[in-house]
Design a protein around this motif. Structure first.
Motif: not given
Length: 379
Positions: A117-124
């Motif tokens: 969830a964090l990676l997707v928030a960072q990289r969109k």
């Protein structure tokens, strides 16, 4: 003659549904429309259990508010439980998009899911290759996706029989009518964020491919954080405090006009034009051509002009967009809160394009106060 392709108000590409709902209501045998029946009971689909159905008797009450837990908020920023040894991550563009190989999403621990969830928030948006999600029993795929929020049931789209929580994107050779579709427009571009008319729109969202053309049918994503960052300080400050109306009414009317279903009464909700992401604290534009209709408190001409500028700004931002090419066993995960996307309808070979979406809802959009850039530099 194949039916012509039509664009819905949501920016989704679809085809006319042949079944008249009045007939369906009067004939119990016609209450469920099944694509597999329309294909003669046999199909070339790789995953027949995922072929769309529409149940005309299926009705749902209004959605109730719920407390959403954003799992990326307190995730380990080292991502050690997600990007395990042997995995590889590569950026697609500087601000948006990454591609990951060497991990299996379905095998992640809770810590790994939090970091996802964090990676997707960072990289969109992140494309994961060589995944087994499509091969799992549908119940297991839904259990995996349910970790990230309450499942959204789409009010009008087709779903696998018995699994309304899955939203399906499906076009096959019998549906092909690209010439008719493009007769009224110059391209298939239709930027939208999914079901933003809901009080609590989706957050971490999953789309996995079942069948696709050899070439074509890509999906393009735009970074709404970078789109916001590119605005002048004066305009950023003015946008704060403004809200826009997001409407699902047009989507419901479109479905009914084609003989389709509406499982839940359509709604409108007001959301801030600029929203804050709970995990990263980043601010993003939260408008899209699919569902944003007007800006609250502005006259129509003013609202149309400002929305027109923002939507054009989002759509032409080629330097903050990422194009994802689909390949077998690919799962694309994006954060619906801070992106918009558009399918690319460009293949003329008539091959089946069949994808499944798991759509966990997130928090109600909120904004944090505007801070001038000079003040931010002091923090």
């Amino acid at each position: 003659m194949a039916p012509s392709i039509i664009e819905s108000p949501a920016g989704e590409i679809t085809v006319p549904i042949k079944t008249d709902p009045r007939i369906a209501d009067s004939n119990p045998k016609a209450r469920v429309r099944r694509v597999i029946d329309e294909e003669g009971g046999n199909t070339t689909a790789s995953y027949p259990a995922y072929l769309p159905t529409w149940d005309y008797g299926e009705k749902y009450p209004p959605l109730e508010p719920f407390t959403h837990v954003d799992h990326g908020k307190d995730a380990d920023t080292s991502l050690k439980d997600l990007l395990s040894e042997g995995s590889k991550i590569q950026k697609i563009t500087p601000t948006i998009g990454s591609e990951v190989t060497g991990i299996q999403l379905s095998k992640l621990t809770s810590a790994g899911k939090d970091q996802l969830a964090l990676l997707v928030a960072q990289r969109k948006v992140v494309a994961f290759r060589d995944q087994d999600l499509a091969s799992l029993p549908i119940e297991e795929a839904l259990e995996f996706g349910g970790y990230f929020g309450r499942h959204h049931i789409h009010p009008t789209s087709g779903s696998p029989e018995g699994y309304p929580e899955i939203h399906l994107v499906h076009r096959h050779n019998n549906d092909w009518g690209l010439d008719q579709f493009l007769a009224g427009k110059n391209s298939s571009v239709s930027w939208h964020s999914d079901v933003t008319y809901e009080q609590q729109p989706p957050g971490t969202t999953f789309l996995y491919i079942l069948d696709g053309p050899e070439v074509g049918g890509d999906t393009v994503f735009v970074d709404q954080v970078e789109a916001y960052n590119r605005l002048s300080p004066a305009l950023k400050e003015r946008l704060h405090g403004l809200k826009a109306v997001h409407s699902g009414v047009e989507q419901a009317e479109f479905s009914l006009s084609r003989g389709g279903v509406v499982r839940r009464e359509p709604v409108k909700n007001e959301h801030p034009l600029v929203r804050t992401h709970p995990a990263t604290g980043e601010k993003a534009l939260f408008v899209n051509a699919g569902f944003t209709r007007s800006i609250v408190g502005l006259k129509k001409e003013e609202s149309d002009a400002l929305l027109g500028f923002l939507l054009a700004h989002i759509g032409r931002g080629i330097d903050y967009q990422a194009r994802i090419r689909w390949a077998p066993k690919t799962v694309v995960v994006w954060d619906n809160r801070i992106t918009a996307h558009s399918a690319v309808v460009d293949w003329v070979t008539g091959e089946r394009r069949h994808l499944a979406r798991i759509t966990p809802q997130a928090e109600r959009p909120y904004e944090t106060p505007y801070i001038a850039e000079a003040e931010q530099a002091k923090v």
